[in-house]
Design a protein around this motif. Structure first.
Motif, short mmCIF file in Angstrom:
data_model
loop_
_atom_site.label_atom_id
_atom_site.label_comp_id
_atom_site.label_asym_id
_atom_site.label_seq_id
_atom_site.Cartn_x
_atom_site.Cartn_y
_atom_site.Cartn_z
N GLY A 1 0.82 -1.21 0.00
CA GLY A 1 0.00 0.00 0.00
C GLY A 1 0.84 1.25 0.00
N ALA B 1 -5.17 2.43 -2.21
CA ALA B 1 -3.80 2.22 -1.72
C ALA B 1 -3.64 2.72 -0.30
CB ALA B 1 -2.80 2.90 -2.65
N LEU C 1 -5.52 0.42 2.11
CA LEU C 1 -4.76 -0.81 2.32
C LEU C 1 -3.59 -0.55 3.26
CD1 LEU C 1 -4.28 -3.80 1.50
CD2 LEU C 1 -2.87 -2.94 -0.39
#
Length: 650
Positions: free
Chosen positions: A73, A101, A104
């Motif tokens: 991420g 991203a 995550l």
């Protein structure tokens, strides 16, 4: 306001990170030259990271999953943040990708935070405790700042107050992630680690390979240092490797010397080398100290001697060279190489091998064996066995390398048992007899490269006179040296440990075995057979052929605890709070086995040195010899007739 502030923060941080990278590379370049494939290594790095590194990390599922989420991420978020907020590419799809991203990364950072709330003792504290907070701040602020780009919130939401708050959060996050990559801090491992994987000094380790043989010194080059005295004497990619340390402490948890209370902690040793690379003291080290030694008393720089500056000599001599630290290291750092390099300087330049080290090295030079025994007695153990000598036969299928266990009464039982097995299987074999010399393993681990190369070249010269297909030995240390370290000096052979060879004989039906009639059995993996050479299964297969169900110890296989007998440790004899073989015997007692099967004379000696009551210690060859069906044992060959020597008179 954010549209103005974020590009400034991002590009300023990137520019400073580039300057830090130049500074860091110049620090590594203080080391000696090392030949690497610069471009090929960079191209291979992603696979090495995704496959080889994560193969080690995946042993801890919690950390593996956390690392995938957090690191994956973070990399994706950093790239997208530069595109979206740095270059102003306010595309809705890019916005959603950045939201994913950062989300995550945020989830992964939560798991990092949970691990750090009550961290195990092996983990370094200090700056590492702020890392999860920095990761959370980076992901949270960029997530919020990206909501307008994805069309979820209006572009001018929140006003200048929210923009200022987000700006502070972004500054915190990018300082850790971008500046920390190259200027120092927890994220330094990501930059140095990636390049370390690319330009590793043992590229053969990647792709499932194995590389454990020590690198030879060029003793004919008068400009080459004899070992490592100062940090700058390491090769530049060794210094890079030290800088890649993530301070996870897995090496510390695996180290037998550290567990025994000897003054060695492999994690701190690597961090001390990093201090030496940059210059400074160990006062800021936030992990476990060397047992019995306070933090803050050591300092150094690239141009000052390491010993009695960065580390004390007994720290280096505590190592058993078992490679448990190397096996556990997720960054694939070579601790043992570094330790032996520093030992080489102490032995070759200073003559400072402690305790019985100097005596043993003198014995090797004078008598070709570490015990100083009369070389003429090397074959006394086999006086009644009528063994064939290569000096008489010149050729045989198998060369049985006896090793210096020939001078030890306990190991002679193992050698005689293995000879019985070879004869029962009707193997065509012979021995070198008095022509065999010490393999040089002990000399090399004690840092005496000159004596090792002398012994090795003499042995290589002897072996060149005879014809054989394979070398078989009961000693994993000789096995490793002959197989993996003689090649650099011109001796390339197919070498087998006796457990592997017996496994072949069993599979081929050349041995007729009954069932083991003793008690329950556990098996101790020798370091130089297992971690050094990857042979874990063959000894277990042989025991299975005897009808033995091995009662495995908790620390077995690649995590087997060292017996304490390797690396010259019994010779240098650095004291600790307890003995390593005593700890290993406790592992054995936990299985409640009555017999511990071994495959190494050093392991036999160390484990039998533990005070009774304890389980019996038997080499695998002894167990196999005991189980042979009697009619399968071939009669001993008659002694070869004495040759008449006719002296020509001129």
């Amino acid at each position: 306001m954010l549209n103005t502030l974020l590009p400034i923060l991002l590009f300023a941080a990137l520019a400073l990170a580039v300057l830090g990278a130049v500074r860091r590379v110049n620090m590594w370049r203080r080391g000696r030259p090392s030949q690497v494939d610069l471009l090929g290594g960079l191209l291979a790095m992603p696979k090495r990271y995704m496959v080889d590194l994560h193969h080690v990390v995946a042993r801890d599922k919690y950390i593996a999953n956390t690392h995938v989420a957090t690191a994956g991420g973070a990399v994706l978020a950093a790239v997208l943040a530069v595109l979206v907020h740095g270059f102003g590419l306010h595309d809705r799809m890019l916005g959603y990708a950045l939201l994913f991203a950062t989300a995550l990364m945020f989830v992964g950072a939560c798991f990092v935070y949970a691990r750090r709330r009550n961290p195990p003792a092996r983990l370094s504290k200090g700056p590492w405790m702020r890392l999860p907070k920095s990761l959370l701040m980076f992901s949270a602020t960029f997530f919020i700042a990206t909501l307008p780009v994805a069309g979820i919130l209006p572009m001018n939401f929140g006003g200048w107050v929210l923009a200022a708050v987000l700006g502070i959060g972004v500054l915190w996050g990018v300082s850790e992630l971008f500046l920390g990559l190259t200027w120092g801090g927890p994220m330094k491992h990501a930059f140095a680690g990636a390049l370390h994987l690319a330009w590793h000094r043992r590229a053969e380790r990647f792709g499932g390979g194995r590389s454990t043989g020590l690198k030879p010194l060029d003793l004919n080059d008068p400009t080459a240092p004899l070992g490592v005295e100062k940090p700058k004497d390491f090769t530049w990619n060794q210094l890079l490797g030290f800088d890649a340390c993530v301070q996870c402490g897995k090496c510390e948890a695996a180290c037998p010397a550290f567990a025994a209370g000897q003054p060695l902690n492999p994690k701190k040793l690597i961090q001390d080398m990093v201090v030496g690379l940059a210059g400074g003291t160990d006062a800021n080290f936030a992990g476990s100290p060397y047992p019995g030694k306070a933090i803050g008393e050591h300092a150094g720089n690239p141009h000052q001697p390491i010993v009695n500056g960065l580390v004390d000599a007994d720290t280096l001599w505590s190592c058993t060279t078992c490679r448990a630290c190397v096996e556990e290291c997720p960054m694939m750092i070579e601790h043992v190489d570094a330790i032996v390099d520093m030992r080489r300087h102490l032995t070759l330049e200073k003559g400072a091998t402690p305790n019985k080290g100097a005596e043993v090295l003198d014995n090797l030079i004078a008598t070709d064996n570490p015990g100083g025994f009369n070389p003429g007695g090397r074959m006394n153990w086999a006086a009644d066995l009528n063994l064939d000598l290569f000096g008489d036969r010149k050729t045989a299928d198998v060369l049985f390398w006896v090793g210096d266990g020939a001078f030890d009464m306990r190991n002679q039982r193992t050698l005689r048992a293995f000879v019985k097995v070879l004869k029962a299987a009707k193997v065509d074999f012979a021995v070198l007899g008095l022509e065999e010399r010490d393999s040089g393993d002990v000399a090399r681990r004690l840092g005496d490269e000159a004596t090792f190369q002398l012994l090795a070249k003499r042995n290589i010269g002897t072996l060149a006179k005879y014809g054989f297909k394979r070398i078989v030995t009961c000693d994993p240390h000789s096995f490793h040296v002959l197989k993996n370290e003689y090649g650099a000096l011109g001796g390339n052979y197919q070498v087998l440990h006796h457990s592997t060879f017996m496994g072949e004989l069993v599979s081929a039906g050349q041995l007729h075995l009954g069932q083991h009639k003793g008690g329950s059995v556990t098996y101790h993996d020798p370091c130089y057979l297992g971690r050094y050479n990857g042979e874990y299964q063959a000894p277990r297969d042989v025991l299975k052929a005897l009808g033995i169900e091995v009662k495995e110890m908790q620390r077995s296989g690649f995590r087997s605890r060292c017996c304490g007998g390797g690396g010259g440790a019994p010779i240098t004899d650095i004291p600790g709070k307890q003995r390593i073989p005593d700890m290993r015997m406790e592992d054995i007692r936990e299985t409640q086995a009555e017999v511990v099967a071994v495959g190494c004379p050093q392991c036999t000696a160390m484990l039998e040195g533990v005070v009774e009551p304890r389980p019996l210690v038997k080499d695998i060859a002894e167990l196999v010899a005991e189980a042979l069906v009697e009619d399968s044992v071939a009669p001993a060959r008659p002694a070869p007739a004495k040759r008449e020597v006719v002296e020509e008179v001129h």
